[in-house]
Each structure stands twice: as C-alpha cells, then as structure tokens.
Design a protein around this motif. Structure first.
Motif, short mmCIF file in Angstrom:
data_model
loop_
_atom_site.label_atom_id
_atom_site.label_comp_id
_atom_site.label_asym_id
_atom_site.label_seq_id
_atom_site.Cartn_x
_atom_site.Cartn_y
_atom_site.Cartn_z
N TYR A 2 -3.66 2.65 -5.26
CA TYR A 2 -5.29 2.57 -5.11
C TYR A 2 -6.17 2.40 -6.08
O TYR A 2 -5.48 3.39 -6.45
N ASP A 28 5.96 12.31 -0.53
CA ASP A 28 4.56 11.51 -0.43
C ASP A 28 4.04 11.72 -2.14
O ASP A 28 3.04 13.30 -1.75
N TYR A 37 -9.49 16.62 3.33
CA TYR A 37 -10.21 15.74 3.61
C TYR A 37 -11.60 16.85 4.99
O TYR A 37 -10.67 17.66 5.15
N TYR A 64 -2.46 10.16 6.24
CA TYR A 64 -1.75 8.37 6.26
C TYR A 64 -0.13 9.10 6.77
O TYR A 64 0.85 8.10 6.86
N LEU A 77 5.21 4.80 2.41
CA LEU A 77 5.71 6.13 4.03
C LEU A 77 6.45 5.60 5.22
O LEU A 77 7.36 5.52 6.23
N ALA A 136 -4.14 16.23 4.50
CA ALA A 136 -3.93 15.10 3.79
C ALA A 136 -4.13 14.03 3.24
O ALA A 136 -3.55 12.66 3.44
N SER A 148 0.68 5.09 -3.89
CA SER A 148 0.12 4.20 -3.63
C SER A 148 -0.65 4.36 -5.15
O SER A 148 -0.46 4.58 -5.94
N THR A 203 0.98 -1.25 -0.42
CA THR A 203 0.20 0.23 0.03
C THR A 203 0.64 1.42 -0.11
O THR A 203 2.18 0.67 -0.31
N GLY A 204 -0.02 2.28 -0.22
CA GLY A 204 1.31 4.06 0.20
C GLY A 204 0.81 3.48 0.67
O GLY A 204 2.18 4.30 1.68
N THR A 205 0.09 3.10 2.39
CA THR A 205 0.81 3.84 3.40
C THR A 205 2.18 2.73 4.16
O THR A 205 2.82 3.67 4.68
N LYS A 239 -6.21 5.73 -7.86
CA LYS A 239 -5.31 6.99 -8.02
C LYS A 239 -4.71 7.38 -9.65
O LYS A 239 -5.95 6.10 -10.30
N ALA A 299 1.04 10.01 -3.01
CA ALA A 299 0.42 8.93 -3.30
C ALA A 299 -0.96 9.42 -4.68
O ALA A 299 -1.62 8.78 -5.37
N GLN A 300 -0.67 10.91 -4.52
CA GLN A 300 -1.51 12.06 -5.58
C GLN A 300 -1.07 12.64 -6.83
O GLN A 300 -1.99 13.19 -7.12
C1 LIG Z 1 -1.87 11.14 -0.04
C2 LIG Z 1 -1.50 10.20 0.44
N1 LIG Z 1 -1.16 9.74 1.11
C3 LIG Z 1 -1.32 8.08 1.44
C4 LIG Z 1 -1.84 7.55 1.06
C5 LIG Z 1 -2.06 5.92 1.43
O1 LIG Z 1 -2.10 5.10 0.05
P1 LIG Z 1 -2.97 3.59 0.89
O2 LIG Z 1 -4.14 3.75 0.32
O3 LIG Z 1 -2.22 2.74 -0.76
O4 LIG Z 1 -2.35 3.47 1.61
C6 LIG Z 1 -2.77 7.53 0.66
C7 LIG Z 1 -3.98 6.97 -0.14
O5 LIG Z 1 -5.48 6.64 -0.39
C8 LIG Z 1 -2.93 9.23 0.00
O6 LIG Z 1 -4.57 10.25 -0.97
#
Ligand SMILES: Cc1ncc(COP(=O)(O)O)c(C=O)c1O
Length: 371
Positions: free
Chosen positions: A183, A157, A313, A88, A64, A85, A181, A59-61, A186, A159-160
């Motif tokens: 997901y 980061d 958010y 995460y 990180l 953001a 990420s 995952t993106g989390t 994305k 992810a976006q």
């Molecule tokens: C800015 C940002 N960082 C991190 C993440 C974490 O990614 P993931 O959902 O794959 O764990 C996301 C997405 O959900 C994100 O939008």
C-alpha cells in the motif's frame, strides 16, 4: 510550520526521475499484468528478504487470506492473532471461514505477548499470525518456540515491516511464510494496491500461485475450487523495483527520525517506543502513548498548530461493531488500554530534522498547557 502526517508527493519527488522512467517503460511495453516486471520484482524481493520464493498478489489482505487458504485453514479452525493491528487478519480469517482468537499484546512492544500464547491454544487452533506492528518485529523466538511445541505453523504479518530482521534474518522467513502489503504509505509502497507472500516452502508457493490465478492448474483449466484473481500489475511491480533500491536508506532515515523524537520527547508526559535492536524496528510508524483522557485534546491542539497525527488503531478488533457481540466477554487489557492512549506522530523518510523538532516543540507546548 505545517507538518503533514504523511506526504506521498514528497516521497514521489525524491525518486521522480527513476519512477517516471519505470512507469514509461511499462506503458510503452504493451504488457500490463503478470509480465516481466512482476517476475523480476518477485525475484528481487525474494532475494532481498533471503527467501526462496515470492508470489506477488493484489493486496496485503489477500496475502493473509490466500496464505491461510494455502495452509488449509478453513471452517471450524481458529486463527490465533492480535486485536490491535487494524482488523486485516480478522478479515482474512473470516474470509476462509475460520474464527479469529485474540491474544493480548506486550505492553513494551505492542506485539503478540508470547507469555500468553500457549494458554490461548485450543484443539481448533490451526495457525498463529503474529503482526510485526509499526515496523517492530514481534517476539519471534518465543512465538516460534511455542508454535513448534504445538506443531502449529506461524504466518507472519509483515505488512508494516519491510526490511526488519530478527537475528539477522528477514521477517517473513522465520515462520512458514510472510505476508507483505505494498500500500502506498508502507515502507515499500506502490502507487496503488499491492501485496506478496514469501516462503521457503516450494509447495506452499505453488499453491499460492495457483490460488491467485483462478485456481488454474494450466491456462483455463481450474484444478482447485477456491482460487481467485489477485495479481500485481506490471506498473506497480516496476515502481516497487525502483523503490526497493531505496528501502534500506529510507528505513535508516526513519530510524534516525525516531531517535530524534525519542531524545526530544524525553522527560515529557508521553511514553516513547521501548528501545530495541535497530535491526528489529524500521519505524513504519512512530507511536507514543499519552494520557488517554487528554488524547483528543492533544490531537486537536497539534492539529491547530499545523501538526498532523493519526491513531493506529483506535478500535481493537474484538470491539468492532460488526462482530463485537461474539467477543462481549473478552477482555484484552493491554490492547484496550493502548487503543485509548496511542498517538502516531509524522514519520516518513522525507521529514526534515527541523520538522521533527517542530513536532517535539508543539507537543511540549501542548503538554505543558495541558497540565
Ligand atoms: C498490519 C497490516 N496487515 C495487513 C495489511 C493489509 O494490507 P492491504 O491494505 O494491502 O490489504 C495492512 C495494511 O493495510 C497492515 O498494516
């Protein structure tokens, strides 16, 4: 006209034959985790980004979290980041035992305000994590300058922000590493969870690789204690390889949709995204600001008109009930104001111009009825 906030079925349909073939190839291969598709995707994603190494993760989390861990961030350390953001980075920092310390964002870019960065650095600061939010590059030049002056690594980061560039270089290659990420929603999305860390630092990549597989030095031989299991599977890698070939075109379509929105919404009581260099924004999300007192009513009226919206958010990290007590005295005026006034409009490559126009028309009606 019904305009859903997102529509992953349309996204799949636009590439169905290629995706079906890729999935079938994996199903029939008999190899499902960390195999040839994963290796090929890692090489292709690294090449696309202009990075020497890519380590795919679950995952993106995790990107990180494992990135922080591989940088040696741990208990007692502070992670400097933003609070707008989606928590995460906060989760990742907590997971390695570190403490997030939040910097307010710029009212124009909604990303880390570099003018506030130096003052936020303390003797415990170990790393800076800017977020390229909504698909817009954070102010990297200024952030990297402050980081260099304080000898701190920058973990981006991304992810976006798949495909975003800064000065011609892809985000994720300017700091010590970039976290992605995949997901499904994305700009480059799998059919389930997925993530990756890219870096030009061979030793860092090797540590991340080791941490993602139980801390193994060799098979069944654990040589670091804080490893985990965080792998991308073959099916997701094969899907991502197909989608990567469409990423640039799909990002351009997102940019065209954003330009159409911004032109259509001019003169209305909404604040559209600040203009910027096109390489620096791939519009993962198209986010406007509306009157905070009217946002719920505007969103409800749009829903009534068949238009899906979302908020990215609604709750800043420092005000999340799980840990808000710790940040009771912290004020982040821009972050807090934005959380109350932002609204995300539908923005995905398969959206037709007529649908964008329908959203603009609905918003115009709602806002004029609202006066
Ligand atoms: C800015 C940002 N960082 C991190 C993440 C974490 O990614 P993931 O959902 O794959 O764990 C996301 C997405 O959900 C994100 O939008």
């Amino acid at each position: 006209m019904q305009v859903p906030f997102n529509d992953l079925k349309r996204h799949y349909d636009s590439m169905a034959a290629e995706l079906d073939a890729a999935a079938l190839r994996v199903l029939r291969s008999g190899w499902y985790v960390l195999g040839p598709e994963v290796s090929a995707f890692e090489a292709e994603w690294a090449a696309f980004c202009g990075s020497k190494h890519c380590v795919s993760l679950a995952t993106g989390t995790d990107a990180l979290l494992i990135g922080l861990r591989a940088l040696g961030v741990g208990p007692g350390d502070e992670v400097l980041t933003v609070a707008n953001a989606g928590t995460y980075t906060t989760f990742a920092a907590h997971a390695v035992g570190a403490t997030p310390r939040y910097v307010d964002v710029s009212p124009d870019t909604y990303t880390l305000d570099p003018a506030l960065l130096a003052a936020a650095i303390t003797p415990r600061t170990r790393v800076i994590v800017p977020v390229h939010l909504y698909g817009r590059a954070a102010s990297l030049e200024a952030i990297l300058a402050v980081a260099a002056a304080h000898n701190l690594p920058v973990l981006e980061d991304c992810a976006q922000a798949h495909g975003v560039r800064w000065g011609g270089r892809h985000v994720g290659t300017l700091g010590v590493a970039g976290c992605f990420s995949f997901y499904p929603t994305k700009n480059l999305g799998a059919l389930g969870d997925g993530g990756a860390l890219i870096t030009n630092d061979a030793a860092l990549a090797a540590r991340v690789r080791q941490l993602r597989t139980y801390g193994w030095g060799a098979k069944y031989r654990t040589t670091v204690a804080n490893g985990t299991n965080s792998r991308l599977d073959e099916l997701q890698a094969a899907i991502l390889r197909v989608k990567l070939q469409h990423l640039e075109a799909q990002n351009e379509r997102r940019q065209a949709i954003a330009a159409r929105y911004s032109a259509g919404l001019a003169g209305l009581a909404v604040q559209t995204p600040a203009p910027g260099a096109s390489e620096q924004h791939v519009f993962h999300l198209y986010v406007v600001q509306v009157d905070a007192a009217r946002r719920a009513a505007i969103q409800a009226a749009l829903r009534e008109a068949g238009i899906g919206t979302d908020i990215h958010y609604p709750f800043p990290d420092h005000q999340q009930p799980a840990w808000a007590e710790r940040y009771a005295d912290l004020r982040l005026p821009v972050t807090e104001r934005l959380a109350a006034s932002i609204l995300s409009l539908p923005c995905y490559p398969e959206l037709a111009d007529a649908e964008v126009d329908a959203v603009v028309a609905a918003l115009r009606t709602v806002l004029s009825a609202d006066q």
